[in-house]
Motif scaffolding. Structure first.
Motif, PDB file in Angstrom:
ATOM      1  N   SER A 235       0.842  -1.191   0.000  1.00 59.01           N
ATOM      2  CA  SER A 235       0.000   0.000   0.000  1.00 59.01           C
ATOM      3  C   SER A 235       0.878   1.242   0.000  1.00 59.01           C
ATOM      4  O   SER A 235       2.037   1.208   0.425  1.00 59.01           O
ATOM      5  CB  SER A 235      -0.905   0.014   1.249  1.00 59.01           C
ATOM      6  N   ARG A 236       0.325   2.326  -0.490  1.00 57.49           N
ATOM      7  CA  ARG A 236       0.983   3.613  -0.320  1.00 57.49           C
ATOM      8  C   ARG A 236       1.113   3.881   1.181  1.00 57.49           C
ATOM      9  O   ARG A 236       0.265   3.459   1.974  1.00 57.49           O
ATOM     10  CB  ARG A 236       0.158   4.710  -0.992  1.00 57.49           C
ATOM     11  N   ASP A 237       2.159   4.585   1.592  1.00 59.40           N
ATOM     12  CA  ASP A 237       2.391   4.844   3.013  1.00 59.40           C
ATOM     13  C   ASP A 237       1.473   5.972   3.492  1.00 59.40           C
ATOM     14  O   ASP A 237       1.921   7.092   3.752  1.00 59.40           O
ATOM     15  CB  ASP A 237       3.859   5.202   3.252  1.00 59.40           C
ATOM     16  N   TRP A 238       0.193   5.667   3.602  1.00 54.18           N
ATOM     17  CA  TRP A 238      -0.770   6.692   3.993  1.00 54.18           C
ATOM     18  C   TRP A 238      -0.501   7.221   5.394  1.00 54.18           C
ATOM     19  O   TRP A 238      -0.621   8.413   5.658  1.00 54.18           O
ATOM     20  CB  TRP A 238      -2.182   6.129   3.904  1.00 54.18           C
ATOM     21  N   GLU A 239      -0.131   6.337   6.295  1.00 56.69           N
ATOM     22  CA  GLU A 239       0.131   6.755   7.670  1.00 56.69           C
ATOM     23  C   GLU A 239       1.285   7.755   7.728  1.00 56.69           C
ATOM     24  O   GLU A 239       1.251   8.738   8.473  1.00 56.69           O
ATOM     25  CB  GLU A 239       0.447   5.542   8.548  1.00 56.69           C
ATOM     26  N   GLY A 240       2.302   7.530   6.917  1.00 58.51           N
ATOM     27  CA  GLY A 240       3.451   8.419   6.915  1.00 58.51           C
ATOM     28  C   GLY A 240       3.224   9.702   6.142  1.00 58.51           C
ATOM     29  O   GLY A 240       3.823  10.736   6.445  1.00 58.51           O
ATOM     30  N   GLU A 241       2.358   9.663   5.119  1.00 58.04           N
ATOM     31  CA  GLU A 241       2.158  10.810   4.236  1.00 58.04           C
ATOM     32  C   GLU A 241       0.954  11.665   4.577  1.00 58.04           C
ATOM     33  O   GLU A 241       0.886  12.831   4.182  1.00 58.04           O
ATOM     34  CB  GLU A 241       1.983  10.324   2.789  1.00 58.04           C
ATOM     35  N   LYS A 242      -0.017  11.106   5.271  1.00 60.18           N
ATOM     36  CA  LYS A 242      -1.328  11.751   5.404  1.00 60.18           C
ATOM     37  C   LYS A 242      -1.252  13.158   5.972  1.00 60.18           C
ATOM     38  O   LYS A 242      -1.860  14.094   5.441  1.00 60.18           O
ATOM     39  CB  LYS A 242      -2.233  10.884   6.288  1.00 60.18           C
TER      40      LYS A 242
END
Length: 251
Positions: A235-242
């Motif tokens: 997955s895209r690193d949503w937690e890191g990028e959000k």
């Protein structure tokens, strides 16, 4: 002395960037759209910004915002990408219903058509990057953080009836499209009628989606022509990028 100069420089730069931003807004279309489509109490907050040239072929459909209203929360032609120039070919034709469930970004030189019986829904922080095309005749729903790269297209219709030449039976011309939450589609992705994706789905560049991919579960990578399951547990690193994404994109 140096600190004073640095402070004044930062202040002047911030003012310049703000002026540059507001200069990029098409205030004529922004004011017209907001006060044409929303009650005065909503319109005066200017929730929808238009950037650059855009043609309003029709805006007779229903436009609804669900959630807290903030200035510029929905940006058509919003300059959030690496490319900085508009070609001036953006066009919207809204005859049906379009719903925004939060902040939404549409890149430069887009084309959007919502048919008279169409229903289109954008989740919070969903986006279509530059040169995107969205055609909704029946139903298109993008989940929260469903983000599409440049030159992508989402089309829920064949435009013409296809016929089984043996039976004479006509095939259904349209079918709903449902894109899950936290989907990341790379550039030049085509999504056709009947497509359904799960949450946390990544779509490879230049793919053509035309199936139901829900059964493959979350955190999957699909791709190809037509798109097929490639890999899970990715997955895209949503937690890191959000947080950074929200800070950069929300006006």
């Amino acid at each position: 002395m140096i600190k004073i100069v640095q402070h004044n420089y930062r202040k002047a730069r911030a003012i310049y960037q703000k002026l540059q931003f507001y200069y990029s807004v098409n205030w004529t279309k922004t004011l017209y759209f907001n006060f044409k489509k929303f009650p005065f109490g909503v319109a005066k907050q200017l929730p929808v910004f238009f950037y650059g040239n855009v043609k309003f072929t029709a805006i007779t459909g229903k436009i609804q915002i669900i959630g807290p209203i903030t200035k510029g929360m929905i940006g058509f032609g919003q300059p959030y990408e690496m490319n900085t120039l508009h070609k001036g070919i953006a066009e919207i034709n809204i005859l049906g219903a379009i719903v925004f469930r939060g902040n939404v970004q549409i890149g430069k030189d887009y084309f959007m058509y919502i048919g008279i019986d169409g229903y289109c829904e954008f989740g919070h922080m969903s986006s279509l990057a530059s040169n995107a095309k969205l055609i909704c005749i029946e139903r298109v729903v993008l989940g929260n953080y469903a983000r599409f790269g440049s030159e992508s297209q989402i089309i829920d219709t064949n435009f013409h009836h296809m016929v089984n030449t043996q039976t004479g039976k006509k095939c259904k011309m349209t079918a709903p499209i449902s894109i899950g939450n936290y989907n990341y589609a790379s550039s030049r992705v085509t999504v056709l009628k009947g497509t359904k994706t799960p949450d946390f789905c990544t779509i490879a560049s230049n793919s053509l989606c035309n199936s139901d991919y829900i059964s493959f579960g979350y955190n999957i990578l699909i791709g190809g022509i037509p798109a097929k399951f490639i890999k899970d547990s990715i997955s895209r690193d949503w937690e890191g990028e959000k947080a950074a994404l929200d800070d950069y994109l929300i006006i």
